[in-house]
Scaffold this motif. Structure first.
Motif, short mmCIF file in Angstrom:
data_model
loop_
_atom_site.label_atom_id
_atom_site.label_comp_id
_atom_site.label_asym_id
_atom_site.label_seq_id
_atom_site.Cartn_x
_atom_site.Cartn_y
_atom_site.Cartn_z
N ILE A 55 0.87 -1.18 0.00
CA ILE A 55 0.00 0.00 0.00
C ILE A 55 0.91 1.22 0.00
O ILE A 55 1.92 1.25 0.70
CB ILE A 55 -0.96 -0.02 1.22
CG1 ILE A 55 -1.92 1.17 1.17
CG2 ILE A 55 -0.19 -0.05 2.54
CD1 ILE A 55 -3.06 1.07 2.19
N THR A 56 0.57 2.21 -0.80
CA THR A 56 1.42 3.38 -0.97
C THR A 56 0.85 4.57 -0.22
O THR A 56 -0.35 4.87 -0.31
CB THR A 56 1.58 3.72 -2.46
OG1 THR A 56 2.16 2.60 -3.14
CG2 THR A 56 2.48 4.94 -2.65
N PHE A 57 1.72 5.25 0.53
CA PHE A 57 1.32 6.40 1.34
C PHE A 57 1.68 7.71 0.63
O PHE A 57 2.69 7.79 -0.06
CB PHE A 57 2.00 6.35 2.70
CG PHE A 57 1.73 5.08 3.48
CD1 PHE A 57 0.52 4.43 3.38
CD2 PHE A 57 2.71 4.54 4.31
CE1 PHE A 57 0.26 3.28 4.09
CE2 PHE A 57 2.46 3.38 5.03
CZ PHE A 57 1.24 2.74 4.92
N PRO A 58 0.87 8.74 0.82
CA PRO A 58 1.15 10.02 0.15
C PRO A 58 2.42 10.69 0.68
O PRO A 58 2.77 10.54 1.86
CB PRO A 58 -0.08 10.87 0.49
CG PRO A 58 -1.10 9.93 1.02
CD PRO A 58 -0.35 8.79 1.61
N GLU A 59 3.08 11.42 -0.19
CA GLU A 59 4.22 12.24 0.23
C GLU A 59 3.74 13.27 1.25
O GLU A 59 2.66 13.84 1.13
CB GLU A 59 4.82 12.97 -0.97
CG GLU A 59 5.49 12.06 -1.99
CD GLU A 59 6.90 11.68 -1.59
OE1 GLU A 59 7.38 12.21 -0.55
OE2 GLU A 59 7.51 10.87 -2.31
N GLY A 60 4.56 13.49 2.26
CA GLY A 60 4.27 14.53 3.24
C GLY A 60 3.47 14.08 4.44
O GLY A 60 3.39 14.82 5.43
N TRP A 61 2.87 12.88 4.39
CA TRP A 61 2.15 12.38 5.56
C TRP A 61 3.14 11.86 6.60
O TRP A 61 4.27 11.48 6.27
CB TRP A 61 1.18 11.28 5.15
CG TRP A 61 -0.07 11.80 4.50
CD1 TRP A 61 -0.14 12.63 3.43
CD2 TRP A 61 -1.43 11.52 4.88
NE1 TRP A 61 -1.46 12.90 3.11
CE2 TRP A 61 -2.26 12.22 3.97
CE3 TRP A 61 -2.00 10.74 5.87
CZ2 TRP A 61 -3.65 12.18 4.05
CZ3 TRP A 61 -3.40 10.69 5.95
CH2 TRP A 61 -4.20 11.41 5.05
N GLU A 114 -6.59 21.59 12.99
CA GLU A 114 -7.99 21.40 13.39
C GLU A 114 -8.34 19.94 13.54
O GLU A 114 -9.04 19.54 14.47
CB GLU A 114 -8.91 22.06 12.38
CG GLU A 114 -10.39 21.95 12.74
CD GLU A 114 -11.29 22.69 11.77
OE1 GLU A 114 -12.51 22.57 11.91
OE2 GLU A 114 -10.76 23.40 10.90
N SER A 115 -7.87 19.10 12.61
CA SER A 115 -8.11 17.66 12.70
C SER A 115 -6.98 16.93 12.00
O SER A 115 -6.22 17.54 11.24
CB SER A 115 -9.46 17.27 12.07
OG SER A 115 -9.45 17.54 10.68
N ASN A 116 -6.85 15.64 12.27
CA ASN A 116 -5.69 14.90 11.78
C ASN A 116 -6.11 13.49 11.37
O ASN A 116 -6.02 12.55 12.14
CB ASN A 116 -4.62 14.84 12.88
CG ASN A 116 -3.25 14.52 12.33
OD1 ASN A 116 -3.09 14.31 11.12
ND2 ASN A 116 -2.25 14.49 13.19
N PRO A 117 -6.60 13.31 10.14
CA PRO A 117 -7.03 11.99 9.68
C PRO A 117 -5.89 10.99 9.68
O PRO A 117 -4.71 11.37 9.51
CB PRO A 117 -7.55 12.25 8.26
CG PRO A 117 -6.89 13.53 7.85
CD PRO A 117 -6.73 14.33 9.09
N SER A 118 -6.22 9.71 9.87
CA SER A 118 -5.18 8.70 10.00
C SER A 118 -5.64 7.36 9.44
O SER A 118 -6.82 7.10 9.25
CB SER A 118 -4.79 8.52 11.47
OG SER A 118 -5.89 8.00 12.22
N ILE A 216 -5.92 6.50 -0.36
CA ILE A 216 -4.80 5.67 0.12
C ILE A 216 -5.16 4.19 0.02
O ILE A 216 -4.38 3.38 -0.48
CB ILE A 216 -4.42 6.06 1.56
CG1 ILE A 216 -3.90 7.50 1.62
CG2 ILE A 216 -3.38 5.09 2.13
CD1 ILE A 216 -3.69 8.02 3.03
N LEU A 217 -6.36 3.83 0.47
CA LEU A 217 -6.77 2.43 0.44
C LEU A 217 -6.86 1.93 -0.99
O LEU A 217 -6.63 0.73 -1.25
CB LEU A 217 -8.12 2.26 1.14
CG LEU A 217 -8.17 2.59 2.63
CD1 LEU A 217 -9.53 2.21 3.21
CD2 LEU A 217 -7.06 1.91 3.41
N ASP A 218 -7.16 2.80 -1.94
CA ASP A 218 -7.24 2.41 -3.33
C ASP A 218 -5.89 1.95 -3.88
O ASP A 218 -5.85 1.28 -4.93
CB ASP A 218 -7.79 3.54 -4.18
CG ASP A 218 -9.30 3.71 -4.07
OD1 ASP A 218 -9.95 2.76 -3.58
OD2 ASP A 218 -9.81 4.77 -4.46
#
Length: 223
Positions: A55-61, A114-118, A216-218
Motif C-alpha cells: 500500500i502506498t502512502f502520500p508524500e508529506g504524511w 484542526e483535525s488529523n485523519p489517519s 490511500i486504500l485504493d
C-alpha cells in the motif's frame, strides 16, 4: 478549539489501535511465528510478504515508526480502561497476540491543526479462535468490546458490508464517536488470512478527509 479536536481524534485513533485487536488469546506454532512479517517501507510503499500486500502512502504524511505505533497502543489501552482495573488487565493481555503493522497521520501527531485523519494497520493471531472465519465474524467480536468501553457512540454498525480492497474481500464497520466538539468517524476494515485477522482502521471527521483516506486504500494490492 480546533487543536483540541485534533487531540481528541488522536485519542480515538489510539483507542482503535487496541480495540481492533485484543479479543483473543495468543496461540501459534513456532513455525508460524517465524513466518510472520511486520512489513517494511520501500520509499512511500509499505510491503508485507506475509499478507502478500503493499500500500502506498502520500508524500508529506507522517508515517509512524514501530516505537510510535507501540506507544499508541499502550496509551490507547490506558485511555480505554480508565479506572477499570479488570478491563485494563484484559487489554494488557491483548498485547501479546497482536501486531502493529503500519500507521500514518496527515500531520505530525503533535501538530497544531484542526483535525488529523489517519490510517492504521494491525494484525491479530486467530489460532485459538477457529470460529472466526472472516472479517464479518471478527468485527462482530470487536463491536462487543467497543460497547463495553466508556465511549459514547452516535453510530456503531451491527451488520457489516463486504467491500473489496486491492482485489481482496474485507468487511467494514462504521463507528461514530461523540465528543464535546464533534463526531469522530471511523471505518474498521477486516479480513482473515493465513490464520490472522488483518484490520485497517481509518479515522476522519468529514467527507473530504474520508476521501483522502479512501485514495490511500485504493493503492492497496494483494498478490
Amino acid at each position: 478549539m480546533g487543536y483540541t479536536l485534533s487531540i481528541i481524534m488522536n485519542k480515538a485513533t489510539k483507542l482503535s489501535a487496541i480495540l481492533a485487536m485484543g479479543m483473543l488469546i495468543f496461540s501459534t506454532a513456532q513455525s508460524r511465528a517465524q513466518e510472520f512479517d511486520y512489513g517494511s517501507m520501500a520509499g512511500q510503499t509499505y510491503i508485507n510478504y506475509f499478507f502478500k500486500m503493499n500500500i502506498t502512502f502520500p508524500e508529506g504524511w507522517s508515517i509512524q515508526s514501530q516505537e510510535e505505533l507501540n506507544g499508541l497502543a499502550k496509551s490507547g489501552r490506558e485511555f480505554a480502561a480508565g479506572d477499570d482495573e479488570e478491563f485494563k488487565a484484559l487489554l494488557d493481555a491483548s498485547e501479546i497476540n497482536s501486531a502493529n503493522l503500519f500507521g500514518l497521520f496527515k500531520y505530525p501527531r503533535d501538530a497544531f491543526v484542526e483535525s488529523n485523519p489517519s490510517v492504521l494497520g494491525v494484525a491479530e493471531n486467530l489460532q485459538s479462535s477457529p470460529t472466526i472465519k472472516n472479517g464479518n465474524d471478527y468485527l462482530a467480536q470487536t463491536r462487543l468490546l467497543l460497547l463495553n468501553t466508556q465511549m459514547e457512540f452516535d453510530r456503531i454498525d451491527n451488520t457489516f458490508e463486504a467491500v473489496t480492497l486491492g482485489g481482496r474481500e474485507f468487511h467494514v464497520m462504521n463507528v461514530h464517536t461523540k465528543t464535546p466538539l464533534s463526531i469522530i468517524k471511523q471505518k474498521y476494515y477486516a479480513t482473515v488470512m493465513n490464520g490472522f485477522c488483518l484490520a485497517i482502521i481509518t479515522t476522519f471527521i468529514d467527507n473530504e478527509e474520508e476521501q483522502l483516506l479512501l485514495d490511500i486504500l485504493d493503492t492497496a494490492n494483494f498478490k
